[in-house]
Design a protein around this motif. Structure first.
Motif, PDB file in Angstrom:
ATOM      1  N   GLY A   4      11.162   0.430   0.728  1.00 49.39           N
ATOM      2  CA  GLY A   4      11.811   0.705  -0.545  1.00 49.39           C
ATOM      3  C   GLY A   4      10.869   1.214  -1.616  1.00 49.39           C
ATOM      4  N   THR A   5       9.805   1.881  -1.206  1.00 51.79           N
ATOM      5  CA  THR A   5       8.837   2.401  -2.172  1.00 51.79           C
ATOM      6  C   THR A   5       9.134   3.868  -2.479  1.00 51.79           C
ATOM      7  OG1 THR A   5       7.288   3.040  -0.434  1.00 51.79           O
ATOM      8  CG2 THR A   5       7.036   0.824  -1.359  1.00 51.79           C
ATOM      9  N   SER A   6       8.391   4.394  -3.432  1.00 52.27           N
ATOM     10  CA  SER A   6       8.477   5.806  -3.788  1.00 52.27           C
ATOM     11  C   SER A   6       7.107   6.241  -4.281  1.00 52.27           C
ATOM     12  CB  SER A   6       9.534   6.029  -4.872  1.00 52.27           C
ATOM     13  OG  SER A   6       9.188   5.323  -6.046  1.00 52.27           O
ATOM     14  N   GLY A   7       6.951   7.528  -4.541  1.00 48.33           N
ATOM     15  CA  GLY A   7       5.683   8.043  -5.056  1.00 48.33           C
ATOM     16  C   GLY A   7       4.677   8.314  -3.953  1.00 48.33           C
ATOM     17  N   VAL A   8       3.470   8.623  -4.381  1.00 50.40           N
ATOM     18  CA  VAL A   8       2.405   8.957  -3.435  1.00 50.40           C
ATOM     19  C   VAL A   8       1.675   7.689  -3.011  1.00 50.40           C
ATOM     20  CG1 VAL A   8       0.277  10.277  -3.107  1.00 50.40           C
ATOM     21  CG2 VAL A   8       2.130  11.244  -4.462  1.00 50.40           C
ATOM     22  N   GLY A  65      -0.879  13.396   8.993  1.00 49.34           N
ATOM     23  CA  GLY A  65      -0.927  12.047   8.432  1.00 49.34           C
ATOM     24  C   GLY A  65      -2.259  11.348   8.531  1.00 49.34           C
ATOM     25  N   VAL A  66      -2.910  11.444   9.666  1.00 47.71           N
ATOM     26  CA  VAL A  66      -4.175  10.716   9.855  1.00 47.71           C
ATOM     27  C   VAL A  66      -5.285  11.270   8.949  1.00 47.71           C
ATOM     28  CG1 VAL A  66      -5.979  10.104  11.523  1.00 47.71           C
ATOM     29  CG2 VAL A  66      -3.568   9.878  12.157  1.00 47.71           C
ATOM     30  N   PRO A  67      -5.498  12.579   8.877  1.00 42.16           N
ATOM     31  CA  PRO A  67      -6.516  13.079   7.934  1.00 42.16           C
ATOM     32  C   PRO A  67      -6.187  12.740   6.474  1.00 42.16           C
ATOM     33  CG  PRO A  67      -5.977  14.775   9.520  1.00 42.16           C
ATOM     34  CD  PRO A  67      -4.990  13.664   9.714  1.00 42.16           C
ATOM     35  N   TYR A  68      -4.906  12.804   6.112  1.00 34.47           N
ATOM     36  CA  TYR A  68      -4.499  12.439   4.754  1.00 34.47           C
ATOM     37  C   TYR A  68      -4.833  10.968   4.493  1.00 34.47           C
ATOM     38  CZ  TYR A  68      -1.592  12.152   0.539  1.00 34.47           C
ATOM     39  OH  TYR A  68      -1.152  11.991  -0.747  1.00 34.47           O
ATOM     40  N   LEU A  69      -4.547  10.111   5.469  1.00 31.77           N
ATOM     41  CA  LEU A  69      -4.864   8.688   5.347  1.00 31.77           C
ATOM     42  C   LEU A  69      -6.355   8.489   5.120  1.00 31.77           C
ATOM     43  CD1 LEU A  69      -3.961   5.683   5.594  1.00 31.77           C
ATOM     44  CD2 LEU A  69      -4.351   5.904   8.061  1.00 31.77           C
ATOM     45  N   ALA A  70      -7.171   9.211   5.885  1.00 31.98           N
ATOM     46  CA  ALA A  70      -8.628   9.095   5.728  1.00 31.98           C
ATOM     47  C   ALA A  70      -9.056   9.526   4.331  1.00 31.98           C
ATOM     48  CB  ALA A  70      -9.334   9.935   6.792  1.00 31.98           C
ATOM     49  N   LEU A  71      -8.534  10.642   3.851  1.00 30.90           N
ATOM     50  CA  LEU A  71      -8.898  11.129   2.517  1.00 30.90           C
ATOM     51  C   LEU A  71      -8.405  10.197   1.411  1.00 30.90           C
ATOM     52  CD1 LEU A  71      -8.219  14.953   2.912  1.00 30.90           C
ATOM     53  CD2 LEU A  71     -10.438  13.844   2.616  1.00 30.90           C
ATOM     54  N   ALA A  72      -7.179   9.704   1.545  1.00 30.27           N
ATOM     55  CA  ALA A  72      -6.582   8.869   0.505  1.00 30.27           C
ATOM     56  C   ALA A  72      -7.247   7.502   0.392  1.00 30.27           C
ATOM     57  CB  ALA A  72      -5.090   8.701   0.763  1.00 30.27           C
ATOM     58  N   THR A  73      -7.778   7.006   1.500  1.00 30.43           N
ATOM     59  CA  THR A  73      -8.352   5.657   1.502  1.00 30.43           C
ATOM     60  C   THR A  73      -9.871   5.635   1.576  1.00 30.43           C
ATOM     61  OG1 THR A  73      -8.213   5.497   3.912  1.00 30.43           O
ATOM     62  CG2 THR A  73      -6.299   4.703   2.631  1.00 30.43           C
ATOM     63  N   GLY A  74     -10.471   6.775   1.876  1.00 29.62           N
ATOM     64  CA  GLY A  74     -11.921   6.813   2.058  1.00 29.62           C
ATOM     65  C   GLY A  74     -12.356   6.312   3.426  1.00 29.62           C
ATOM     66  N   MET A  75     -11.415   6.158   4.353  1.00 30.28           N
ATOM     67  CA  MET A  75     -11.751   5.718   5.708  1.00 30.28           C
ATOM     68  C   MET A  75     -12.499   6.822   6.443  1.00 30.28           C
ATOM     69  SD  MET A  75      -8.242   4.104   7.251  1.00 30.28           S
ATOM     70  CE  MET A  75      -7.481   2.655   6.604  1.00 30.28           C
ATOM     71  N   SER A  76     -13.290   6.413   7.401  1.00 27.49           N
ATOM     72  CA  SER A  76     -13.890   7.385   8.312  1.00 27.49           C
ATOM     73  C   SER A  76     -12.786   7.915   9.226  1.00 27.49           C
ATOM     74  CB  SER A  76     -14.981   6.732   9.155  1.00 27.49           C
ATOM     75  OG  SER A  76     -14.395   5.796  10.058  1.00 27.49           O
ATOM     76  N   ALA A  77     -13.057   9.006   9.920  1.00 27.22           N
ATOM     77  CA  ALA A  77     -12.071   9.554  10.856  1.00 27.22           C
ATOM     78  C   ALA A  77     -11.730   8.525  11.932  1.00 27.22           C
ATOM     79  CB  ALA A  77     -12.594  10.844  11.489  1.00 27.22           C
ATOM     80  N   ALA A  78     -12.740   7.837  12.450  1.00 25.28           N
ATOM     81  CA  ALA A  78     -12.495   6.833  13.496  1.00 25.28           C
ATOM     82  C   ALA A  78     -11.648   5.681  12.970  1.00 25.28           C
ATOM     83  CB  ALA A  78     -13.818   6.307  14.038  1.00 25.28           C
ATOM     84  N   ALA A  79     -11.921   5.238  11.747  1.00 26.86           N
ATOM     85  CA  ALA A  79     -11.137   4.144  11.160  1.00 26.86           C
ATOM     86  C   ALA A  79      -9.697   4.591  10.901  1.00 26.86           C
ATOM     87  CB  ALA A  79     -11.786   3.660   9.871  1.00 26.86           C
ATOM     88  N   ALA A  80      -9.515   5.827  10.453  1.00 27.16           N
ATOM     89  CA  ALA A  80      -8.163   6.339  10.202  1.00 27.16           C
ATOM     90  C   ALA A  80      -7.372   6.453  11.505  1.00 27.16           C
ATOM     91  CB  ALA A  80      -8.225   7.685   9.493  1.00 27.16           C
ATOM     92  N   ILE A  81      -8.033   6.862  12.569  1.00 25.50           N
ATOM     93  CA  ILE A  81      -7.368   6.924  13.880  1.00 25.50           C
ATOM     94  C   ILE A  81      -6.989   5.523  14.346  1.00 25.50           C
ATOM     95  CG2 ILE A  81      -7.739   7.430  16.331  1.00 25.50           C
ATOM     96  CD1 ILE A  81      -9.377   9.910  15.337  1.00 25.50           C
ATOM     97  N   ALA A  82      -7.908   4.553  14.160  1.00 26.21           N
ATOM     98  CA  ALA A  82      -7.641   3.175  14.572  1.00 26.21           C
ATOM     99  C   ALA A  82      -6.516   2.547  13.758  1.00 26.21           C
ATOM    100  CB  ALA A  82      -8.913   2.342  14.450  1.00 26.21           C
ATOM    101  N   ALA A  83      -6.415   2.896  12.474  1.00 28.62           N
ATOM    102  CA  ALA A  83      -5.393   2.292  11.608  1.00 28.62           C
ATOM    103  C   ALA A  83      -4.106   3.106  11.548  1.00 28.62           C
ATOM    104  CB  ALA A  83      -5.952   2.132  10.188  1.00 28.62           C
ATOM    105  N   GLY A  84      -4.197   4.423  11.755  1.00 27.09           N
ATOM    106  CA  GLY A  84      -3.049   5.272  11.515  1.00 27.09           C
ATOM    107  C   GLY A  84      -2.509   6.014  12.720  1.00 27.09           C
ATOM    108  N   LEU A  85      -3.085   5.779  13.903  1.00 26.38           N
ATOM    109  CA  LEU A  85      -2.584   6.442  15.112  1.00 26.38           C
ATOM    110  C   LEU A  85      -2.423   5.455  16.256  1.00 26.38           C
ATOM    111  CD1 LEU A  85      -1.951   8.944  16.919  1.00 26.38           C
ATOM    112  CD2 LEU A  85      -4.396   9.155  17.284  1.00 26.38           C
ATOM    113  N   THR A  86      -3.485   4.825  16.648  1.00 32.79           N
ATOM    114  CA  THR A  86      -3.498   3.970  17.835  1.00 32.79           C
ATOM    115  C   THR A  86      -2.398   2.902  17.846  1.00 32.79           C
ATOM    116  OG1 THR A  86      -5.874   4.359  17.991  1.00 32.79           O
ATOM    117  CG2 THR A  86      -4.975   2.558  19.312  1.00 32.79           C
ATOM    118  N   PRO A  87      -2.168   2.168  16.723  1.00 31.25           N
ATOM    119  CA  PRO A  87      -1.137   1.115  16.781  1.00 31.25           C
ATOM    120  C   PRO A  87       0.295   1.627  16.950  1.00 31.25           C
ATOM    121  CG  PRO A  87      -2.511   0.871  14.812  1.00 31.25           C
ATOM    122  CD  PRO A  87      -2.870   2.177  15.442  1.00 31.25           C
TER     123      PRO A  87
END
Length: 193
Positions: A94-98, A145-167
């Motif tokens: 139920g969220t909105s925005g970026v 989505g995964v690169p955007y997640l990395a940029l938006a959060t400052g995660m490394s590419a590997a961390a973004a893949i682990a948090a935003g793809l693998t699960p």
């Protein structure tokens, strides 16, 4: 009319094209596609260690694109994104925005367009082709989505893949399996009419 005779006449069509053509139909389909995606986004399960929940939103986005075609699919998902950016609370939970997960929504716009174009070429007519179509759509969503997640959060590419793809891979395989059965079955019923 036999199925063999009906099928060639439907070449170049998506399921939405079976409804009588009008601007009202197209507007209703676009609004309905956006609403379906917004409703499906409310099926959201948090993933420990990830700012991205498991949702029904990706399934809805790919289903909308495949059933409505590239143009209407694009418009549905673009309307969904713009309305959510404007404050409509229909993103996950139920969220909105970026948010850090907004890249997935951008990916859904592109994926809906691509799977809609593939469906118009018959990619939604058999289980095997539908599986490939869903895989292409999911890959596009993650590619944005995964690169955007990395940029938006400052995660490394590997961390973004682990948090935003693998699960999400198992859930996406289940969603693809649902689509593999649903759309080819819908065409079989349509061809019997």
């Amino acid at each position: 009319m036999s199925t063999a005779a009906a099928t060639p006449a439907r070449t170049g069509q998506v399921l939405a094209d079976l409804l009588p053509a009008s601007r009202v139909r197209d507007a209703a389909l676009v609004l309905g596609g956006a609403a379906l995606t917004g409703l499906a986004a409310q099926i959201a399960v948090p993933v420990p260690g990830s700012p991205v929940p498991v949702t029904g939103q990706t399934f809805a986005a790919l289903l909308v694109g495949t059933a409505l075609g590239a143009g209407r699919g694009f418009l549905s998902l673009a309307l969904y994104a713009v309305a959510g950016l404007a404050g409509m609370p229909w993103f996950a939970h139920g969220t909105s925005g970026v948010a850090p997960s907004f890249g997935y929504i951008l990916g859904m716009i592109l994926a809906s367009t691509v799977v809609g174009a593939l469906a118009r070429r018959g990619a939604d007519r058999s289980m095997l082709r539908m599986a490939g179509t869903m895989l292409v759509g999911e890959a596009i969503i993650y590619a944005v989505g995964v690169p955007y997640l990395a940029l938006a959060t400052g995660m490394s590419a590997a961390a973004a893949i682990a948090a935003g793809l693998t699960p999400f891979l198992i859930g996406d395989a289940l969603k693809a399996a649902l689509a593999m059965g649903a759309l080819p079955t819908a065409w079989k019923f349509a061809d019997k009419r």
